[in-house]
Design a protein around this motif. Structure first.
Motif, mmCIF file in Angstrom:
data_model
loop_
_atom_site.group_PDB
_atom_site.id
_atom_site.type_symbol
_atom_site.label_atom_id
_atom_site.label_comp_id
_atom_site.label_asym_id
_atom_site.label_seq_id
_atom_site.Cartn_x
_atom_site.Cartn_y
_atom_site.Cartn_z
ATOM 1 N N MET A 12 0.820 -1.206 0.000
ATOM 2 C CA MET A 12 0.000 0.000 0.000
ATOM 3 C C MET A 12 0.859 1.263 0.000
ATOM 4 N N ALA A 13 2.060 1.160 -0.549
ATOM 5 C CA ALA A 13 2.942 2.318 -0.596
ATOM 6 C C ALA A 13 2.351 3.447 -1.423
ATOM 7 N N ASP A 14 1.344 3.130 -2.275
ATOM 8 C CA ASP A 14 0.736 4.173 -3.084
ATOM 9 C C ASP A 14 -0.072 5.152 -2.234
ATOM 10 N N LEU A 15 -0.276 4.842 -0.970
ATOM 11 C CA LEU A 15 -0.925 5.789 -0.076
ATOM 12 C C LEU A 15 -0.047 7.005 0.180
ATOM 13 N N LEU A 16 1.254 6.880 -0.037
ATOM 14 C CA LEU A 16 2.190 7.966 0.175
ATOM 15 C C LEU A 16 2.603 8.586 -1.151
ATOM 16 N N VAL A 17 2.903 9.882 -1.100
ATOM 17 C CA VAL A 17 3.441 10.582 -2.259
ATOM 18 C C VAL A 17 4.956 10.475 -2.210
ATOM 19 N N GLU A 18 5.551 9.977 -3.279
ATOM 20 C CA GLU A 18 7.008 9.887 -3.357
ATOM 21 C C GLU A 18 7.507 10.763 -4.490
ATOM 22 N N ILE A 19 8.478 11.602 -4.183
ATOM 23 C CA ILE A 19 9.136 12.428 -5.180
ATOM 24 C C ILE A 19 10.632 12.200 -5.049
ATOM 25 N N PRO A 20 11.420 12.516 -6.082
ATOM 26 C CA PRO A 20 12.865 12.238 -6.018
ATOM 27 C C PRO A 20 13.551 12.862 -4.814
ATOM 28 N N GLN A 21 13.100 14.047 -4.393
ATOM 29 C CA GLN A 21 13.736 14.714 -3.253
ATOM 30 C C GLN A 21 13.346 14.096 -1.917
#
Length: 333
Positions: free
Chosen positions: A1-10
């Motif tokens: 369920m990692a898609d619950l979090l927003v991930e950006i390169p920074q």
């Protein structure tokens, strides 16, 4: 369920992160994340309690720092903000009727996520509004949490007592006549993506830009200003935790970290509060702004060094202990 979090390169999601949602007693869904400790060591779990209008992604860097020191972490988005359910149809309004709702949510977080899935001992690292919630919950956490580190606590407004009393009375009056869901006058704050400025809550341009980029990806993570009901509830919560009888019952060792250049909460209120507790210490990080864990390294590293020295239970290595010794040259109580 990692898609619950927003991930950006920074702002990468730490390896092994588990995300999910749990249900509150009144049926709301709250988003959480669990981040495991790095390597083979497991020194316990740090419960990260964000402030108002904050969200899990702002604390992924800190969770990574904790993991490298052998600590797991657990983070929750409070009701009405971040990736958790809202209480009003207008999702942008910061709303709660009673801070006890937050306390009950924290208890549920322990019961459904932390106790079954996170290894003890447990520590609390809270910021601003999260500190006020942690203090309210402290009597019930006494048998669960070993120590608390409380950053930029919301214990008073950075204004004169006369103005603070006027704001309190205004909030109470507006709530009494049925306007609890409206924005507190002058506090709507429509811009969720403000530009970096001298008024920003962090002096670090890169971390500010990172958090802004996260909200660009998912604007619903951010909310606008507090409502009348939230403001009234805040003052009531401050009254409760500053009551002498309540303070006398606080037995968890506490470390307060104040930001010397804070424009959001009252530094004097923090000093007064810490000085009245038998089991508390205070460190003021001169020059730092309100968001200590989003600050420039010169300030943020001081906060982390003090945190690790305080929770390491005397088992600190020379590096952490010596760092804390330097910090003690700042203003302490």
């Amino acid at each position: 369920m990692a898609d619950l979090l927003v991930e950006i390169p920074q702002n990468p999601i730490p390896e092994g992160t588990v995300t999910g949602r749990f249900q509150t007693a009144d049926g709301l869904g709250l988003r959480y994340a669990r981040i495991p400790p790095g390597g083979a060591a497991n020194r316990g779990t740090v419960v990260l309690l964000p402030g108002r209008n904050e969200y899990i992604e702002k604390y992924l860097e800190t969770a990574g720092d904790l993991a490298r020191r052998g600590y797991g972490s657990a983070i929750v988005d409070w009701r009405g903000q971040g990736g958790s359910d809202r209480l009003l149809q207008d999702r942008d309004r910061g709303y709660v009727v009673d801070f006890d709702d937050y306390v009950r949510d924290l208890d549920r977080f322990f019961e459904h996520v932390i106790l079954p899935d996170c290894r003890g001992p447990y520590y609390v690292l809270a910021h601003s509004t999260g500190v006020l919630i942690a203090l309210l919950a402290a009597p019930s956490l006494a048998n669960r949490v070993r120590r608390m580190v409380l950053l930029a606590p919301l214990l008073g407004l950075p204004t004169t007592p006369r103005i603070a009393l006027w704001v309190r009375r205004l909030a109470s009056f507006l709530y009494m006549i049925g306007l609890g869901k409206m924005y507190m006058p002058g506090r709507r704050g429509r811009d969720k993506l403000p530009a970096f400025s001298p008024a920003s809550l962090s002096s670090d341009r890169e971390r500010f830009a990172r958090n802004r980029a996260t909200v660009v990806q998912r604007q619903e993570l951010a909310i606008n200003g507090p409502t009348v009901a939230w403001t009234r509830a805040m003052f009531q919560a401050i009254d409760r935790v500053t009551d002498p009888a309540f303070m006398a019952a606080l037995h968890i060792p506490l470390l307060f970290l104040a930001a010397g250049a804070d424009r959001v909460v009252s530094g004097q209120a923090i000093e007064n509060y810490a000085s009245r507790l038998r089991s508390a210490s205070l460190l003021t990080i001169d020059g730092a702004r309100h968001e200590l864990l989003q600050e420039a390294d010169i300030y943020r590293e001081q906060a982390l060094a003090a945190f690790f020295a305080f929770i390491d239970d005397g088992a600190s290595t020379g590096a952490a202990a010596s760092s804390y010794g330097v910090l003690q040259s700042g203003k302490t109580t």
